[in-house]
Design a protein around this motif. Sequence first.
Motif, PDB file in Angstrom:
ATOM      1  N   GLY A 291      -0.898   4.396 -15.132  1.00  0.00           N
ATOM      2  CA  GLY A 291      -0.699   2.948 -15.093  1.00  0.00           C
ATOM      3  C   GLY A 291      -1.725   2.221 -15.938  1.00  0.00           C
ATOM      4  N   THR A 292      -2.980   2.521 -15.697  1.00  0.00           N
ATOM      5  CA  THR A 292      -4.036   1.809 -16.414  1.00  0.00           C
ATOM      6  C   THR A 292      -4.014   2.157 -17.901  1.00  0.00           C
TER       7      THR A 292
ATOM      8  N   PHE B 214      -5.182  -1.271  -1.701  1.00  0.00           N
ATOM      9  CA  PHE B 214      -4.827  -0.907  -3.067  1.00  0.00           C
ATOM     10  C   PHE B 214      -4.652   0.600  -3.222  1.00  0.00           C
TER      11      PHE B 214
ATOM     12  N   ASP C  43      -8.449  -2.995 -13.121  1.00  0.00           N
ATOM     13  CA  ASP C  43      -9.617  -2.125 -13.153  1.00  0.00           C
ATOM     14  C   ASP C  43      -9.198  -0.898 -13.957  1.00  0.00           C
TER      15      ASP C  43
ATOM     16  N   ARG D  86       3.817   1.044 -10.852  1.00  0.00           N
ATOM     17  CA  ARG D  86       2.450   0.754 -10.423  1.00  0.00           C
ATOM     18  C   ARG D  86       2.390  -0.719 -10.031  1.00  0.00           C
ATOM     19  N   SER D  87       1.669  -0.985  -8.929  1.00  0.00           N
ATOM     20  CA  SER D  87       1.612  -2.357  -8.412  1.00  0.00           C
ATOM     21  C   SER D  87       0.329  -3.045  -8.842  1.00  0.00           C
ATOM     22  N   TYR D  88       0.423  -4.319  -9.188  1.00  0.00           N
ATOM     23  CA  TYR D  88      -0.755  -5.110  -9.549  1.00  0.00           C
ATOM     24  C   TYR D  88      -0.612  -6.515  -8.982  1.00  0.00           C
TER      25      TYR D  88
ATOM     26  N   LEU E 206      -5.348  -8.670 -13.114  1.00  0.00           N
ATOM     27  CA  LEU E 206      -6.693  -8.159 -13.350  1.00  0.00           C
ATOM     28  C   LEU E 206      -6.648  -6.646 -13.143  1.00  0.00           C
TER      29      LEU E 206
HETATM   30  C1  LIG Z   1      -0.112  -3.794  -3.563  1.00  0.00           C
HETATM   31  C2  LIG Z   1      -1.063  -3.236  -4.607  1.00  0.00           C
HETATM   32  C3  LIG Z   1      -1.682  -4.106  -5.483  1.00  0.00           C
HETATM   33  C4  LIG Z   1      -2.570  -3.603  -6.445  1.00  0.00           C
HETATM   34  N1  LIG Z   1      -3.198  -4.484  -7.270  1.00  0.00           N
HETATM   35  C5  LIG Z   1      -4.083  -4.027  -8.190  1.00  0.00           C
HETATM   36  C6  LIG Z   1      -4.775  -4.952  -9.039  1.00  0.00           C
HETATM   37  O1  LIG Z   1      -4.604  -6.177  -8.960  1.00  0.00           O
HETATM   38  N2  LIG Z   1      -5.637  -4.432  -9.964  1.00  0.00           N
HETATM   39  C7  LIG Z   1      -5.866  -3.078 -10.075  1.00  0.00           C
HETATM   40  O2  LIG Z   1      -6.657  -2.668 -10.950  1.00  0.00           O
HETATM   41  N3  LIG Z   1      -5.224  -2.185  -9.271  1.00  0.00           N
HETATM   42  C8  LIG Z   1      -4.342  -2.623  -8.344  1.00  0.00           C
HETATM   43  N4  LIG Z   1      -3.689  -1.739  -7.539  1.00  0.00           N
HETATM   44  C9  LIG Z   1      -3.871  -0.287  -7.807  1.00  0.00           C
HETATM   45  C10 LIG Z   1      -2.851   0.154  -8.885  1.00  0.00           C
HETATM   46  O3  LIG Z   1      -1.543   0.058  -8.365  1.00  0.00           O
HETATM   47  C11 LIG Z   1      -3.044   1.604  -9.323  1.00  0.00           C
HETATM   48  O4  LIG Z   1      -3.143   2.436  -8.207  1.00  0.00           O
HETATM   49  C12 LIG Z   1      -4.265   1.803 -10.206  1.00  0.00           C
HETATM   50  O5  LIG Z   1      -4.196   0.989 -11.370  1.00  0.00           O
HETATM   51  C13 LIG Z   1      -4.372   3.270 -10.650  1.00  0.00           C
HETATM   52  O6  LIG Z   1      -3.177   3.628 -11.286  1.00  0.00           O
HETATM   53  P1  LIG Z   1      -3.157   4.753 -12.412  1.00  0.00           P
HETATM   54  O7  LIG Z   1      -1.738   5.133 -12.665  1.00  0.00           O
HETATM   55  O8  LIG Z   1      -4.000   4.331 -13.582  1.00  0.00           O
HETATM   56  O9  LIG Z   1      -3.936   5.948 -11.739  1.00  0.00           O
HETATM   57  P2  LIG Z   1      -3.333   7.056 -10.789  1.00  0.00           P
HETATM   58  O10 LIG Z   1      -3.152   8.277 -11.579  1.00  0.00           O
HETATM   59  O11 LIG Z   1      -2.183   6.544 -10.011  1.00  0.00           O
HETATM   60  O12 LIG Z   1      -4.570   7.180  -9.773  1.00  0.00           O
HETATM   61  C14 LIG Z   1      -5.780   7.784 -10.162  1.00  0.00           C
HETATM   62  C15 LIG Z   1      -6.762   7.768  -8.995  1.00  0.00           C
HETATM   63  O13 LIG Z   1      -7.385   6.489  -8.942  1.00  0.00           O
HETATM   64  C16 LIG Z   1      -7.453   6.006  -7.605  1.00  0.00           C
HETATM   65  N5  LIG Z   1      -7.439   4.550  -7.740  1.00  0.00           N
HETATM   66  C17 LIG Z   1      -6.377   3.725  -7.736  1.00  0.00           C
HETATM   67  N6  LIG Z   1      -6.767   2.445  -7.940  1.00  0.00           N
HETATM   68  C18 LIG Z   1      -8.106   2.497  -8.092  1.00  0.00           C
HETATM   69  C19 LIG Z   1      -9.090   1.512  -8.325  1.00  0.00           C
HETATM   70  N7  LIG Z   1      -8.793   0.218  -8.444  1.00  0.00           N
HETATM   71  N8  LIG Z   1     -10.397   1.931  -8.432  1.00  0.00           N
HETATM   72  C20 LIG Z   1     -10.718   3.215  -8.325  1.00  0.00           C
HETATM   73  N9  LIG Z   1      -9.823   4.205  -8.094  1.00  0.00           N
HETATM   74  C21 LIG Z   1      -8.542   3.846  -7.960  1.00  0.00           C
HETATM   75  C22 LIG Z   1      -6.272   6.603  -6.917  1.00  0.00           C
HETATM   76  O14 LIG Z   1      -6.511   6.761  -5.551  1.00  0.00           O
HETATM   77  C23 LIG Z   1      -6.145   7.982  -7.614  1.00  0.00           C
HETATM   78  O15 LIG Z   1      -6.934   8.910  -6.961  1.00  0.00           O
HETATM   79  C24 LIG Z   1      -2.821  -2.207  -6.542  1.00  0.00           C
HETATM   80  C25 LIG Z   1      -2.180  -1.340  -5.646  1.00  0.00           C
HETATM   81  C26 LIG Z   1      -1.330  -1.845  -4.678  1.00  0.00           C
HETATM   82  C27 LIG Z   1      -0.661  -0.886  -3.727  1.00  0.00           C
END
Ligand SMILES: Cc1cc2nc3c(=O)[nH]c(=O)nc-3n(C[C@H](O)[C@H](O)[C@H](O)COP(=O)(O)OP(=O)(O)OC[C@H]3O[C@@H](n4cnc5c(N)ncnc54)[C@H](O)[C@@H]3O)c2cc1C
Length: 237
Positions: free
Chosen positions: A80-81, A236, A73, A54-56, A71
């Motif tokens: 990831g979260t 993102f 969310d 997962r990228s942040y 940071l």
């Molecule tokens: C280059 C890059 C940088 C990123 N930097 C950050 C960062 O600084 N902080 C951050 O919180 N996230 C960031 N993200 C998003 C992060 O990588 C994950 O996608 C996010 O944390 C969700 O991951 P997860 O495994 O918890 O949920 P997953 O199971 O992977 O996704 C659950 C659902 O949430 C949606 N989703 C993803 N991100 C968000 C969001 N922020 N708000 C609402 N819905 C979302 C997805 O589309 C998916 O449908 C970044 C992504 C990229 C590609």
Amino acid sequence: MTTNRFAKKAKLENRINHNEKYMQLHFSLMEPFSQPFLAGQYVSIKIGERQDLRSYSICSSPSSLDGFDLLIDVTPHGIGTTFLQNLAIGAEIEVLAPLGKFVLKNDVLDRPIVLIGTGSGVAPLMSMCHQFLENMHGTHLMQLLWGERFSKDFIWLDTLNRLQQEHSNFKFLPTVSRPVEGETFPQGRVTDVLNSLQLIPSTNYYLCGNRSMIEDVSKFLLDKGVWESEIFYEKFY
Ligand SMILES: Cc1cc2nc3c(=O)[nH]c(=O)nc-3n(C[C@H](O)[C@H](O)[C@H](O)COP(=O)(O)OP(=O)(O)OC[C@H]3O[C@@H](n4cnc5c(N)ncnc54)[C@H](O)[C@@H]3O)c2cc1C
């Protein structure tokens, strides 16, 4: 000697639960102990035993070489979260870093800059603010437009107000898209804020957030005559 930009180890040193939406994590680097990065770059974290990635984006200043802040969310509640929410202080993670080309361009000191972020998209933009204002002592106008649904979601207001007081060329423009009764923050979407600004020729625009925001803002800017080569973005999700 060049360092391998992959497979670094980092240790969770601190967690700030800002509000229901945002958590800020501070990691120190273990191997190597120091790594330069550019404002706007991100880390890719190996998550759990399956080693999903997962990228942040890094939200801290690039002047700190021995660690980085993220940071998060927490509202997606995906793997990831959830992994990062449950990570214990002192735990070690593996990261691939630094990654990404969403960085301030070489002519950053010669042009006005507009940073536009929604939600956690503000993370890399915050790092850019620190780099431009504090490390590079930039003198051109830098405006940060940050859109949230609700005013209770905003964090870092003290830091942003301080930057605004200390740097007359910095403007912070928050906006809420779902105002509640008695709302004290400006209301609307980031495109509404952009529409209220006088767009200065030769400005560089840095956009970060979800796909639809990037599409809407890019279209808005292109329709206003901004060149495609002046728009940079990080999507993102
Ligand atoms: C280059 C890059 C940088 C990123 N930097 C950050 C960062 O600084 N902080 C951050 O919180 N996230 C960031 N993200 C998003 C992060 O990588 C994950 O996608 C996010 O944390 C969700 O991951 P997860 O495994 O918890 O949920 P997953 O199971 O992977 O996704 C659950 C659902 O949430 C949606 N989703 C993803 N991100 C968000 C969001 N922020 N708000 C609402 N819905 C979302 C997805 O589309 C998916 O449908 C970044 C992504 C990229 C590609």
